[in-house]
Design a protein around this motif. Sequence first.
Motif, PDB file in Angstrom:
ATOM      1  N   VAL A 199     -14.479  14.499   9.997  1.00 14.43           N
ATOM      2  CA  VAL A 199     -13.055  14.224  10.093  1.00 14.43           C
ATOM      3  C   VAL A 199     -12.563  13.959   8.677  1.00 14.43           C
ATOM      4  O   VAL A 199     -12.981  12.984   8.039  1.00 14.43           O
ATOM      5  CB  VAL A 199     -12.769  12.997  10.997  1.00 14.43           C
ATOM      6  CG1 VAL A 199     -11.272  12.735  11.077  1.00 14.43           C
ATOM      7  CG2 VAL A 199     -13.369  13.202  12.377  1.00 14.43           C
ATOM      8  N   ASP A 200     -11.720  14.849   8.158  1.00 20.08           N
ATOM      9  CA  ASP A 200     -11.171  14.696   6.815  1.00 20.08           C
ATOM     10  C   ASP A 200      -9.994  13.728   6.871  1.00 20.08           C
ATOM     11  O   ASP A 200      -9.061  13.921   7.664  1.00 20.08           O
ATOM     12  CB  ASP A 200     -10.709  16.050   6.269  1.00 20.08           C
ATOM     13  CG  ASP A 200     -11.861  17.024   6.118  1.00 20.08           C
ATOM     14  OD1 ASP A 200     -12.925  16.613   5.626  1.00 20.08           O
ATOM     15  OD2 ASP A 200     -11.692  18.198   6.494  1.00 20.08           O
ATOM     16  N   CYS A 201     -10.040  12.707   6.018  1.00 17.43           N
ATOM     17  CA  CYS A 201      -9.022  11.657   6.041  1.00 17.43           C
ATOM     18  C   CYS A 201      -8.287  11.609   4.710  1.00 17.43           C
ATOM     19  O   CYS A 201      -8.892  11.766   3.652  1.00 17.43           O
ATOM     20  CB  CYS A 201      -9.682  10.301   6.304  1.00 17.43           C
ATOM     21  SG  CYS A 201     -10.547  10.217   7.879  1.00 17.43           S
ATOM     22  N   LYS A 202      -6.982  11.344   4.768  1.00 18.73           N
ATOM     23  CA  LYS A 202      -6.174  11.332   3.554  1.00 18.73           C
ATOM     24  C   LYS A 202      -6.191   9.982   2.840  1.00 18.73           C
ATOM     25  O   LYS A 202      -5.905   9.920   1.657  1.00 18.73           O
ATOM     26  CB  LYS A 202      -4.741  11.748   3.859  1.00 18.73           C
ATOM     27  CG  LYS A 202      -3.992  10.775   4.736  1.00 18.73           C
ATOM     28  CD  LYS A 202      -2.574  11.217   5.010  1.00 18.73           C
ATOM     29  CE  LYS A 202      -1.936  10.144   5.857  1.00 18.73           C
ATOM     30  NZ  LYS A 202      -0.903  10.498   6.687  1.00 18.73           N
ATOM     31  N   ASP A 203      -6.517   8.886   3.552  1.00 17.51           N
ATOM     32  CA  ASP A 203      -6.492   7.567   2.913  1.00 17.51           C
ATOM     33  C   ASP A 203      -7.350   6.580   3.712  1.00 17.51           C
ATOM     34  O   ASP A 203      -7.921   6.936   4.748  1.00 17.51           O
ATOM     35  CB  ASP A 203      -5.049   7.059   2.785  1.00 17.51           C
ATOM     36  CG  ASP A 203      -4.294   7.019   4.108  1.00 17.51           C
ATOM     37  OD1 ASP A 203      -4.926   6.875   5.177  1.00 17.51           O
ATOM     38  OD2 ASP A 203      -3.055   7.128   4.077  1.00 17.51           O
TER      39      ASP A 203
END
Length: 158
Positions: free
Chosen positions: A78-82
């Motif tokens: 899961v790619d997360c921005k912050d």
Amino acid sequence: MKKITPFLWFDNQALEAARLYVSIFKNSKIHGSEKFENSGPNENETVQVVSFELDGQQFQAMNAGPLFKFNEAISFTVDCKDQAEVDYYWNSLIADGGEESQCGWLKDKFGLSWQIIPEQLTRLMSDPDPVKSQRVMHAMLHMKKIDIAKLQESYNAG
């Protein structure tokens, strides 16, 4: 239509898992569920197949008995921005019986492995300065849930 759809084998929790996952990920839904009587590994069992979508990615899940279990050889990233997204997905997926692992990995309560990875980790680890990227790698190796501030601290150290 995508050519590749992950297909997940559950003992008897496919619909429960699909409901959990669509409650966590935005733009997600269950498309349908079908039951097939007397078609499991044992002739008198019922197989249930659930089709669902998580943020545009199609999945299918099947209840087919305890013959096979999930392991870390397969995981979903899961790619997360912050950090807020890291915390949200981490906490949501380990809730009610999930397990923390190392380096941003966890198992949800069904035993499925996930990697919760902030975009900053990739950026910092791919820095052309090998000393900086090694410090980030070393910091990450000592984390369970990824802490972006600590990664940045390690990157800036020295």
